[in-house]
Design a protein around this motif. Sequence first.
Motif, PDB file in Angstrom:
ATOM      1  N   CYS A 286     -64.416  69.460 -73.273  1.00 15.74           N
ATOM      2  CA  CYS A 286     -65.014  70.010 -74.502  1.00 15.74           C
ATOM      3  C   CYS A 286     -66.479  69.580 -74.625  1.00 15.74           C
ATOM      4  O   CYS A 286     -67.362  70.410 -74.884  1.00 15.74           O
TER       5      CYS A 286
ATOM      6  N   GLN B 123     -73.905  74.495 -73.379  1.00 16.26           N
ATOM      7  CA  GLN B 123     -74.399  75.455 -74.382  1.00 16.26           C
ATOM      8  C   GLN B 123     -75.743  75.018 -74.954  1.00 16.26           C
ATOM      9  O   GLN B 123     -76.678  75.799 -75.055  1.00 16.26           O
ATOM     10  N   LYS B 124     -75.832  73.741 -75.294  1.00 14.94           N
ATOM     11  CA  LYS B 124     -77.090  73.198 -75.853  1.00 14.94           C
ATOM     12  C   LYS B 124     -78.252  73.374 -74.871  1.00 14.94           C
ATOM     13  O   LYS B 124     -79.398  73.569 -75.271  1.00 14.94           O
TER      14      LYS B 124
ATOM     15  N   MET C 293     -70.017  71.971 -74.512  1.00 13.29           N
ATOM     16  CA  MET C 293     -71.008  71.958 -75.595  1.00 13.29           C
ATOM     17  C   MET C 293     -72.388  71.523 -75.095  1.00 13.29           C
ATOM     18  O   MET C 293     -73.410  72.020 -75.561  1.00 13.29           O
TER      19      MET C 293
ATOM     20  N   ASN D 102     -69.279  70.332 -81.553  1.00 10.65           N
ATOM     21  CA  ASN D 102     -70.103  71.535 -81.585  1.00 10.65           C
ATOM     22  C   ASN D 102     -71.125  71.453 -82.715  1.00 10.65           C
ATOM     23  O   ASN D 102     -70.993  72.127 -83.716  1.00 10.65           O
TER      24      ASN D 102
ATOM     25  N   ILE E 248     -62.908  70.354 -79.720  1.00 10.77           N
ATOM     26  CA  ILE E 248     -64.217  70.903 -79.348  1.00 10.77           C
ATOM     27  C   ILE E 248     -65.058  71.199 -80.589  1.00 10.77           C
ATOM     28  O   ILE E 248     -66.279  71.087 -80.559  1.00 10.77           O
ATOM     29  N   LYS E 249     -64.383  71.524 -81.710  1.00  6.36           N
ATOM     30  CA  LYS E 249     -65.130  71.850 -82.937  1.00  6.36           C
ATOM     31  C   LYS E 249     -65.942  70.644 -83.417  1.00  6.36           C
ATOM     32  O   LYS E 249     -67.001  70.802 -83.999  1.00  6.36           O
TER      33      LYS E 249
ATOM     34  N   VAL F 152     -62.590  76.932 -74.926  1.00  2.76           N
ATOM     35  CA  VAL F 152     -63.596  77.863 -75.466  1.00  2.76           C
ATOM     36  C   VAL F 152     -62.964  79.246 -75.647  1.00  2.76           C
ATOM     37  O   VAL F 152     -62.429  79.803 -74.692  1.00  2.76           O
TER      38      VAL F 152
END
Length: 292
Positions: free
Chosen positions: A184, A191-192, A188, A291, A287-288, A220
């Motif tokens: 997770c 993504q960043k 993230m 994020n 994962i939330k 995801v």
Amino acid sequence: MMRIGFIGLGNMGGGMAANLVKAGHHVTAYDLSGEALAKAGAAGCTPVSDADEAVRGAEVIVTMLPAGKHVQSVYQSAVFANAPSGSLLIDCSTIDVDTARAVAAAAKEKGLDAVDAPVSGGIAAANGGTLTFMVGGSDAGFTKARPVLADMGKAVIHAGENGAGQVAKICNNMLLGATMAATCETFMLAQKLGLDLQKFYDISSQASGQSWSMTSYCPVPGVGPQSPADNDYRGGFAAALMLKDMRLALEAAQSSGAQVPMGERAEELYSAFVEADAQGLDFSAIIKTLNS
Ligand code: NAD
């Protein structure tokens, strides 16, 4: 056909007892909950009003209870006093290794064979008879337990001596918790840093960062195979149950002197997640929290 006593007919035990009935066994069933007992009756079990009655006359006694203290108390108050000599005790609950070994030793003193047989697979697998059992016990105990377990599952594996089934279960789940948290946070980070998550999946799932958490249970939504992430993290394996298993692993690490720094960190993350999560979400929903 065997005479089986079944104690603990909750989310998991209810379906498992029903599958034993379907396989042709005579199942005498007991639970503290009247509702669970009624369901078991509707599924063809013979409901009884106390644990002693479930155990009397049984060739095999299966327990599927929340934790070690429940197993210890049921064994001490009902099973040891009423189990016919030569009967086999199978505990399918996920419990601490020390209690699993202690109850097996106490059973042996009473002349009873006992195995620990925790399961992998959730409520759907319990209902569908597709659980995997990891069994700890003697060769003789395993040989007797195997056909009964096979009527409730798709795989029955002999892990080793008493307690080995619980060791296999908690080691696997500690590793799963740690790899899920790592998977997770890595998604993230990607993504960043501006990497498309599908692209990261396509690359990492075929590279050395690959794991079951990524390719079978991707956290995801819309990436990888269908998983709880695609259903708002509902269903699947509740984070609270993952936390329970990770805590059992840390307890065992402490009592055996093993160093598990990654397991400890993952437990802290899951602990915070479960405390804040009122919805009982799947464990990949962690994962939330990463994020931001
Ligand atoms: P549950 O809480 O739904 O069921 C436990 C049942 O035991 C309840 O019906 C309760 O009334 C009964 N009970 C408690 N004390 C009792 C006593 N003294 N006498 C008789 N009955 C008693 O729990 P569950 O989800 O069925 O889980 C059972 C075990 O399986 C746990 O150890 C859990 O960690 C493990 N497990 C659960 C899952 C899952 O997805 N739910 C998956 C793998 C393993």
